[in-house]
Design an enzyme around this catalytic site. Structure first.
Site, PDB file in Angstrom:
ATOM      1  N   THR A 152      37.363  39.627  55.347  1.00  9.65           N
ATOM      2  CA  THR A 152      35.978  40.094  55.285  1.00  9.65           C
ATOM      3  C   THR A 152      35.062  39.230  56.145  1.00  9.65           C
ATOM      4  O   THR A 152      35.214  38.017  56.201  1.00  9.65           O
ATOM      5  CB  THR A 152      35.496  40.056  53.823  1.00  9.65           C
ATOM      6  OG1 THR A 152      36.311  40.941  53.063  1.00  9.65           O
ATOM      7  CG2 THR A 152      34.043  40.490  53.698  1.00  9.65           C
ATOM      8  N   GLY A 191      38.137  33.009  49.193  1.00  7.78           N
ATOM      9  CA  GLY A 191      38.162  32.006  48.132  1.00  7.78           C
ATOM     10  C   GLY A 191      38.852  30.742  48.606  1.00  7.78           C
ATOM     11  O   GLY A 191      39.862  30.785  49.314  1.00  7.78           O
ATOM     12  N   GLU A 434      38.063  44.330  46.722  1.00 10.46           N
ATOM     13  CA  GLU A 434      39.248  45.198  46.834  1.00 10.46           C
ATOM     14  C   GLU A 434      38.851  46.663  47.035  1.00 10.46           C
ATOM     15  O   GLU A 434      39.496  47.565  46.527  1.00 10.46           O
ATOM     16  CB  GLU A 434      40.158  45.060  45.599  1.00 10.46           C
ATOM     17  CG  GLU A 434      40.685  43.660  45.357  1.00 10.46           C
ATOM     18  CD  GLU A 434      41.541  43.149  46.505  1.00 10.46           C
ATOM     19  OE1 GLU A 434      42.087  43.977  47.263  1.00 10.46           O
ATOM     20  OE2 GLU A 434      41.649  41.918  46.658  1.00 10.46           O
TER      21      GLU A 434
END
Lengths: 669, 669
Positions: A152, A191, A434
């Protein structure tokens, strides 16, 4: 109320239950063996003195929270190493620690190493060649390197083709040169990428021989292994505070002429040869697999979330007493209020139905994957369509359910010590990650209008859309008799009608000369509604089928509880969108009254078993982490103890009194 | 994009607008004079260099945030003192600073001195005798003392009669002895009570001459004026972190034999004489006034909240480009997606409708208060019923709308720098405070079933429930022609039907021998639905009436925009609960299709003016405080700048690398 005692109201509720909680719990966790494995894992991690929090994390600054979480993440990873050394780190362990309830008890705002285990390692396994797996996997499994997955960007999420990060192959050095051409091309969100990881799989637009080839994944070193300093050309950091996932260390990443060797592109599916020749992937559908896998897993996780939220709300509702019903009696437990029952009980039912549907689709997914490996891709579109809309529905419903549970606890639900704020933060995030929910519904609807056209052509449809074929053959519903079976069939009938409307309006736009994509956008609302109903019809049908198969296999007492749960879920779901039913099916006002009275009856029947039901979810007190929901029901004592831990309350007078308040209050004297 | 430029997409949107934003803005803020006063106040407070935040507050720990906020609260209060000295502190100033947008820009998680100004001072004014006002008001206005209002307890909120704090009058010393008998009797939630206030008005159950007399308010000193140490018998502190209002310093308070002089009981309404003789209040309805006042004010505040949230979502939707519609074109602004329009536009419409309804009910409130002062209480129950359900509906709808806006911004809405997390925290709190929403709806419904019985008896009903009388006289709706007027009438017709159902089912339980309260609980769901529809019918009707009166008075261009807003609001509201309409009114499938297509048409018509509309709300960039919503549309740049301020990013390597990560990563080498 003294410590080590149980609130007497809660105790009384437990004694009232008509079924054995253990029977339910074994079913809920998947049998006695799984139950024992769960208890063992909980003991190993939750009883570890090193993994206790003295100070509730909500008193920390984001930086303190990160540092606190890295310390714990390392302890957890070390314990995983021990388990692995003994060959005891099965899939359930990773699921519990990184996707599940146990992990949320240990690092409640998210483990900064999570993406290493759930994305970095699996992507190398899934997209690396055998040689690449040999090169990277043992280092990664041993955690000699810590990775993340960077896809992303600031400017692009769900629409992958729009990604801007660019990798140009330089045949002269056999390297890729990776760049972030604009600010919106910065990788954003991965993350652990802020300060934890030293490697990342970076997804970039590939160019070889000056030609565009599509997206490809590259292993990129972000930080020096010795010093942890960012590598040359790497701009990396933490993106800052968020609603939830506060300790996940979501990062940003800019790359400036970062060179990685040819072999750092993961080449199982597509290859670049040393001279820059590009070998395209044989099959682009293979990547669907991971996405479907994750979405199916999410549905099961959301069922756990609902179990957690409804446990807190239910126990609090049994302990809290307020607002008389009978003016001659003392204030009742608030769960005696019908309006409170309507808030809490349907969420308990949803937890159970989502678990059942989650397993249902999980089994379908395994079958489809099995067929895929045989080269049979027939059920892939169907499965993809179903997983998309179910992800959207269950995440949106779960987030709403958490808020209903929280608001049912009044002001106390608003405090961090209720744990609702964290649960909501983690749950609402699923609506976006997601695959953003609206995009998911639109993906499903694309499939639905396609199969609708096939049905019109007389083609035979696959099982999960068979109802559309039935509808096309016979557009009459017939008489509605209010049975549960009819409600399930009505959901399908309504879904088919919604698909028809979307299809017909799209066709109308097509006939006026519009491109299919433009037409689809013009009926975007109708399309999302069709996909929503398709998913809800599946939920209704799978709950009905699976529970009716289950009931004869359990004790009559538990069977009766399941029966009530099914009825409550179906009638509540039907009444919430009764407009859709009334629009397409000949329901009378008296039918609706009948459904409303049956809903009230379900609430009444569930009432004596409500606390026992949430007890049966077997959510550990550390997982609940809620002053309102602990098993002993010492609600007020726990809220009070939590407030007393507030660092502000360790000093009777805050320094700002002398600095600011006193001079101000004295100024006008 | 360089600083000091405006995003070209946003610029283009502004040029497309068909109406003048200034005309709208003047109407929105209440005229040119109010607009200029607003600008002056914004300049005075927002441009003050002492009131700027270098570091976004989301990077602070709760304790740091409190200390930061006290400093700013004192600066603000000093400026208020200056304004007061010049006689320029009018009601609008207090509203802007403590209830409104400006205050949220200055101390975004809530001013710890707020309750001093909005509850402590007004309560002394409203419930103190003239002597008490003389004694306390100048000290309070001058801020020589800082007070709060302590009513809610750990065990009791909305149900005031259940409060446990107890005040026993001791005639021998002419003092009250105030006690917290149990842990659940601790005062909980009062703003500023943790460490800021040194006084509180404590609401307690009064006993004189050994007899219970009901609730009474007492002025209690909490802390020493010199040292700020808690007074003897006082246990006071901060209750800890919450979803929002993080710097309000909500406190807890336990009292152990705390003695206050006789004269510290506020005695305007009820008195205790020195010998302990109790003089009951003449009129218990007077206390309704404050509650109604606050609830009416909340509706206006919520309209501002929606303006803020929809401005952020709208501007972001005009800047963000993703997911092609036409595959041959570049990615469009996401607002081109119909599904996105349906997320954002109705929230803009709601902001406008809530403002209109808020003013409508504000005027009604002022009339009723005027009549009350004349001793006429006829409209009090009607007004109370209306303010209760409107408070519940507008707060629930606003909280939901904020989340719709946030989710419409995808992942970026999840970041604190979007400001949505704070906006949501502040908004969802309104669902619980000043009367929990379900309790509010039940209060309204109690009134509705009463007037339904009156209507059955042929009595004439007051204006806001006149539709119930019409319904009782003629239970046929007639043909539905899809006009806006008909939609308004249909809302009333549906509401009347819902009241009838609740009434009839209650009567049935009564006839089976149940007490009225038990019967009311058994039909709790029906009652809340009736109250909900009653409020929605009022919203529809006031929007319709007021906008139709307004349209001829504005320019044709702005009139056209208002027309679209009204149509969008009514059709959207109708379609959301189409089930209720279909149940009671003879709507065909083709009617619904017509409404759906008109909704799509409204979205299309609003599209060119959407950015101009939110611009017209005139929300200052500091009030928005959002990287996504600033007027210049530099979305990605602002997100990036916000991340770069993260204290974690000031060091390239966090200390936990050396402490924990490196030893761990090296252990297996």
């Amino acid at each position: 109320m003294p410590a080590n005692t149980v609130n007497p109201d809660l105790q009384r509720e437990r004694e009232k239950a008509t079924f054995k909680t253990q029977e339910f719990t074994y079913w809920w966790v998947g049998g006695k063996n799984k139950y024992e494995a769960k208890k063992k894992l909980e003991k190993m991690f939750l009883d570890d003195p090193e993994l206790q929090d003295d100070l509730p994390i909500s008193y920390m600054s984001p930086k303190e929270l990160y540092e606190h979480s890295v310390r714990k993440a390392v302890i957890i990873a070390n314990k995983l190493r021990e388990l692995r050394a003994e060959g005891e780190d099965d899939v359930d362990t990773y699921t519990a620690l990184f996707g599940g309830a146990l992990g949320s008890a240990l690092i409640k705002e998210g483990n900064p190493m999570m993406l290493h285990f759930v994305m970095f390692v699996p992507t190398i396994m899934g997209q690396g060649t055998t040689e690449q797996q040999i090169e990277w996997l043992s280092k990664a499994w041993d955690c000699n390197i810590l990775g993340t997955y960077a896809q992303t960007e600031l400017g692009h999420g769900t629409f992958l083709r729009g990604l801007e990060t660019r990798a140009d192959y330089d045949a002269s050095t056999q390297e890729f040169v990776i760049n972030t051409p604009t600010i919106s091309a910065y990788k954003w969100w991965p993350g652990g990428m802020g300060h934890t990881s030293n490697y990342a799989i970076v997804v970039a637009q590939l160019y070889t021989k000056g030609e565009f080839r599509g997206l490809a994944p590259f292993i990129v070193q972000l930080r020096d292994l010795e010093t942890h300093m960012p590598m040359p050309g790497i701009d990396v950091g933490d993106i800052g505070p968020k609603i939830g996932m506060k300790s996940v260390n979501n990062g940003y990443l800019g790359l400036k002429n970062v060179r990685v060797p040819l072999n750092n592109m993961l080449m199982k599916n597509q290859q670049v040869l040393p001279d820059g020749t590009y070998v395209a992937p044989k099959n682009s559908v293979l990547t669907y697999g991971t996405m479907m896998f994750v979405r199916c897993a999410l549905i099961r996780d959301l069922s756990q979330t609902l179990a957690k939220a409804s446990t807190i709300a239910m126990r609090y509702s049994a302990v809290r007493r307020q607002s008389p019903i009978d003016p001659n009696e003392p204030e009742p437990q608030i769960i005696e209020h019908t309006t409170q029952q309507l808030k809490v009980f349907p969420q308990i039912a949803k937890a159970i139905v989502f678990k059942i549907t989650g397993e249902c689709i999980w089994n379908m997914f395994n079958n489809v994957t099995g067929e895929l490996e045989q080269g049979n891709m027939d059920r892939l579109p169907e499965m993809h369509a179903l997983s998309c809309c179910l992800k959207a529905i269950t995440s949106a419903d779960s987030a709403a359910a958490v808020e209903v549970c929280r608001l049912s606890c009044g002001g106390h639900g608003y405090m961090d010590c209720s744990n609702f704020p964290t649960i909501y933060g983690m749950t609402t995030a699923v609506c976006t990650y997601e695959g953003e929910n609206t995009v998911m519904l639109l993906q499903t609807s694309r499939y639905l209008v396609k199969v609708y056209a096939q049905a019109l052509n007389g083609e035979t449809l696959v099982p999960t859309v068979h109802y559309i074929q039935d509808y096309v053959k016979n557009k009459q519903f017939g008489k509605f008799d209010c049975s549960l079976e009819q409600i399930v069939r009505a959901f399908q009938f309504v879904a088919a009608n919604k698909v028809r409307i979307a299809y017909e309006r799209m066709e109308k736009h097509r006939k006026q000369g519009r491109e299919p994509e433009t037409a689809a956008n013009l009926v975007g609302i109708e399309l999302t509604q069709a996909a929503d109903l398709h998913g809800r019809a599946f939920l209704a049908q799978s709950a009905y089928t699976e529970l009716n198969q289950l009931i004869p296999k359990v004790s009559p007492e538990l069977g009766a509880v399941f029966k009530t749960i099914l009825e409550l879920y179906l009638i509540d779901s039907c009444l919430i969108r009764i407009g859709d039913f009334l629009r397409f099916i000949n329901l009378t006002d008296s039918d609706i009254s009948k459904l409303e009275l049956r809903l009230a009856d379900c609430l009444k029947r569930l009432r004596p078993n409500a606390v026992a039901l949430v007890d049966s979810f077997d959510v550990h007190d550390r997982v609940l982490d809620s002053a309102l929901g602990a098993a002993d029901g010492r609600v007020y004592e726990r809220i009070f103890e939590s407030a007393k831990k507030n660092p502000m309350n360790q000093e009777p007078v805050n320094k700002t009194f002398h600095q600011y308040l006193k001079p101000f209050m004295r100024a006008n004297l």
